[in-house]
Design an enzyme around this catalytic site. Sequence first.
Site, PDB file in Angstrom:
ATOM      1  N   TYR A 146      -5.887   5.926 -13.197  1.00 40.25           N
ATOM      2  CA  TYR A 146      -7.306   7.346 -12.748  1.00 40.25           C
ATOM      3  C   TYR A 146      -7.869   7.292 -13.845  1.00 40.25           C
ATOM      4  O   TYR A 146      -9.319   7.991 -13.767  1.00 40.25           O
ATOM      5  CB  TYR A 146      -6.401   8.304 -12.165  1.00 40.25           C
ATOM      6  CG  TYR A 146      -6.518   8.179 -11.292  1.00 40.25           C
ATOM      7  CD1 TYR A 146      -4.972   7.146 -10.243  1.00 40.25           C
ATOM      8  CD2 TYR A 146      -6.589   9.151  -9.867  1.00 40.25           C
ATOM      9  CE1 TYR A 146      -4.234   7.438  -9.325  1.00 40.25           C
ATOM     10  CE2 TYR A 146      -5.763   8.915  -8.494  1.00 40.25           C
ATOM     11  CZ  TYR A 146      -4.913   8.172  -8.188  1.00 40.25           C
ATOM     12  OH  TYR A 146      -4.898   8.299  -7.060  1.00 40.25           O
ATOM     13  N   LYS A 195       6.622  -1.190 -11.829  1.00 43.09           N
ATOM     14  CA  LYS A 195       6.849  -2.523 -11.731  1.00 43.09           C
ATOM     15  C   LYS A 195       6.645  -3.160 -12.804  1.00 43.09           C
ATOM     16  O   LYS A 195       6.103  -4.281 -13.640  1.00 43.09           O
ATOM     17  CB  LYS A 195       5.216  -3.175 -10.783  1.00 43.09           C
ATOM     18  CG  LYS A 195       4.850  -4.409  -9.677  1.00 43.09           C
ATOM     19  CD  LYS A 195       5.800  -4.244  -9.149  1.00 43.09           C
ATOM     20  CE  LYS A 195       5.562  -5.676  -8.908  1.00 43.09           C
ATOM     21  NZ  LYS A 195       6.252  -6.198  -7.970  1.00 43.09           N
ATOM     22  N   ASP A 227       7.203  -2.057  -5.538  1.00 40.40           N
ATOM     23  CA  ASP A 227       7.642  -2.269  -4.098  1.00 40.40           C
ATOM     24  C   ASP A 227       8.848  -1.865  -3.078  1.00 40.40           C
ATOM     25  O   ASP A 227       8.800  -1.833  -2.333  1.00 40.40           O
ATOM     26  CB  ASP A 227       7.466  -3.577  -3.839  1.00 40.40           C
ATOM     27  CG  ASP A 227       7.870  -4.241  -4.830  1.00 40.40           C
ATOM     28  OD1 ASP A 227       8.646  -3.862  -5.969  1.00 40.40           O
ATOM     29  OD2 ASP A 227       7.830  -5.399  -4.889  1.00 40.40           O
ATOM     30  N   ASP A 251       0.623   8.634  -6.101  1.00 39.95           N
ATOM     31  CA  ASP A 251      -0.331   9.189  -5.279  1.00 39.95           C
ATOM     32  C   ASP A 251      -0.353   7.840  -3.836  1.00 39.95           C
ATOM     33  O   ASP A 251       0.493   8.267  -2.926  1.00 39.95           O
ATOM     34  CB  ASP A 251      -1.625   8.207  -5.761  1.00 39.95           C
ATOM     35  CG  ASP A 251      -2.852   8.473  -4.533  1.00 39.95           C
ATOM     36  OD1 ASP A 251      -3.080  10.105  -4.360  1.00 39.95           O
ATOM     37  OD2 ASP A 251      -3.307   7.781  -4.095  1.00 39.95           O
ATOM     38  N   ASP A 255       2.431   9.450  -0.026  1.00 39.60           N
ATOM     39  CA  ASP A 255       1.863  10.024   0.401  1.00 39.60           C
ATOM     40  C   ASP A 255       2.783   8.983   1.756  1.00 39.60           C
ATOM     41  O   ASP A 255       2.714  10.304   3.132  1.00 39.60           O
ATOM     42  CB  ASP A 255       0.425   9.266   1.482  1.00 39.60           C
ATOM     43  CG  ASP A 255      -1.095   9.851   1.433  1.00 39.60           C
ATOM     44  OD1 ASP A 255      -1.033  10.696   0.357  1.00 39.60           O
ATOM     45  OD2 ASP A 255      -1.997   9.422   1.193  1.00 39.60           O
TER      46      ASP A 255
HETATM   47  C1  IPM Z   1      -4.122  13.696  -3.990  1.00 32.79           C
HETATM   48  C2  IPM Z   1      -5.417  12.477  -3.705  1.00 32.79           C
HETATM   49  C3  IPM Z   1      -6.113  12.665  -4.998  1.00 32.79           C
HETATM   50  C4  IPM Z   1      -5.928  11.545  -6.000  1.00 32.79           C
HETATM   51  C5  IPM Z   1      -8.126  12.188  -4.526  1.00 32.79           C
HETATM   52  C6  IPM Z   1      -8.837  13.122  -3.775  1.00 32.79           C
HETATM   53  C7  IPM Z   1      -8.671  11.562  -5.455  1.00 32.79           C
HETATM   54  O1  IPM Z   1      -5.332  11.289  -3.105  1.00 32.79           O
HETATM   55  O2  IPM Z   1      -4.099  13.896  -4.564  1.00 32.79           O
HETATM   56  O3  IPM Z   1      -3.156  12.275  -3.658  1.00 32.79           O
HETATM   57  O4  IPM Z   1      -5.620  10.486  -5.122  1.00 32.79           O
HETATM   58  O5  IPM Z   1      -4.413  11.563  -6.396  1.00 32.79           O
HETATM   59 MG    MG Z   2      -3.701  10.827  -2.722  1.00 37.60          MG
END
Ligand code: IPM
Ligand code: MG
Length: 366
Positions: A146, A195, A227, A251, A255
């Site tokens: 990032y 990894k 993975d 990240d 999710d």
């Molecule tokens: C998160 C989001 C952010 C990230 C985006 C919106 C830049 O996906 O906070 O997980 O990738 O960190």
């Molecule tokens: Mg995210």
Amino acid sequence: MKLNITCIAGDGIGPEIVTEARKVLDKVCEIYGHEIAYTDVLMGGCSIDAYGVPLTDETIETCKKADAVLMGSIGGDTNTSPWYKLEPSKRPEAGLLKIRKSLNLFANLRPAFLYPQLKDACPLKEETSEKGFDLLIMRELTGGLYFGARSTETVDGELVATDSLVYKESEIRRIAIKAFDVAMQRSKKVTSVDKANVLDSSRLWRKVVNEVAKDYPEVELEHMLVDNCAMQLVKDPSQFDVVLTENMFGDILSDEASMVTGSIGMLPSASLNETKFGLYEPSHGSAPDIAGKDLANPIATILSAAMMLKYSFGLDKEAQAIENAVKKTLEDGFRTGDLVRPGEEISEDKKCGCRRMGDLIVERIK
Ligand code: IPM
Ligand code: MG
């Protein structure tokens, strides 16, 4: 206690979910005798519209003066919003990355917990969801891909894009320490995800994590390739306690972890620096498709407010009161749309919009 909170409602569903979290905070403060003051600032697309940039220096200063920041969500539809015609460094997300870096919020805590009441919403096999799970992703937030150098150049007549993944020992050490500290308050297990079979940054990650682990003899440490971790999260999430990982892996895995809790609308987060200061936001995005329709699930933001009380103010009882109210509301059968599985029948009086879900939680704060 006096609580000084800067609020970044942001874009999309942000203003709706932050409104509900504030109602909940106001109620808790009223019951427990705290004074709370909010300062509202803009970030993301709304800041681009107002000031031409996703995050102003004044906003950063206002955040620094607060005890904590409560955030909704930023960004819009990447296919249709004019914000995404701007160059990447001027888009809404750039504001989020800049605030994380400016406030040195290197530790991102994303707890994923399967509420027994939401077992039906969990997409995993029943024998897996039956066991439940309670894990926390400790995501490094100010390094890695990032924030490494990036460029797009023409080389030998074609475009070449580069993103660099850089980690310093000190950056790995401080996040590893946070992970072990948190594990000591939980089930005393850390799974460090990398990894290391491919990446140098991961091999350094492993080395430093092993060093830090020596100071925590009570904590069980295991290393897992990313993975495999993605697979294990859907196979048996109950094996995890604290999952420690770098920025990009965190990240993606967060999710995934949120979805196995039933809905991404359930996952709160805290982003912390070395002090008590933190920024608290749901792990989900701004859901522009449902913005302004009173359809969003405010629970992730409400639980983020609970994390704020706990981590920035040490108000554990008050945080617990919010968590209990959320549990009770789910137990009483109330659901926002995201918590109802396709084909699942739920009675009209249990269906909630964002506002009603907030009200029901407020009513249940003791
Ligand atoms: C998160 C989001 C952010 C990230 C985006 C919106 C830049 O996906 O906070 O997980 O990738 O960190
Ligand atoms: Mg995210």
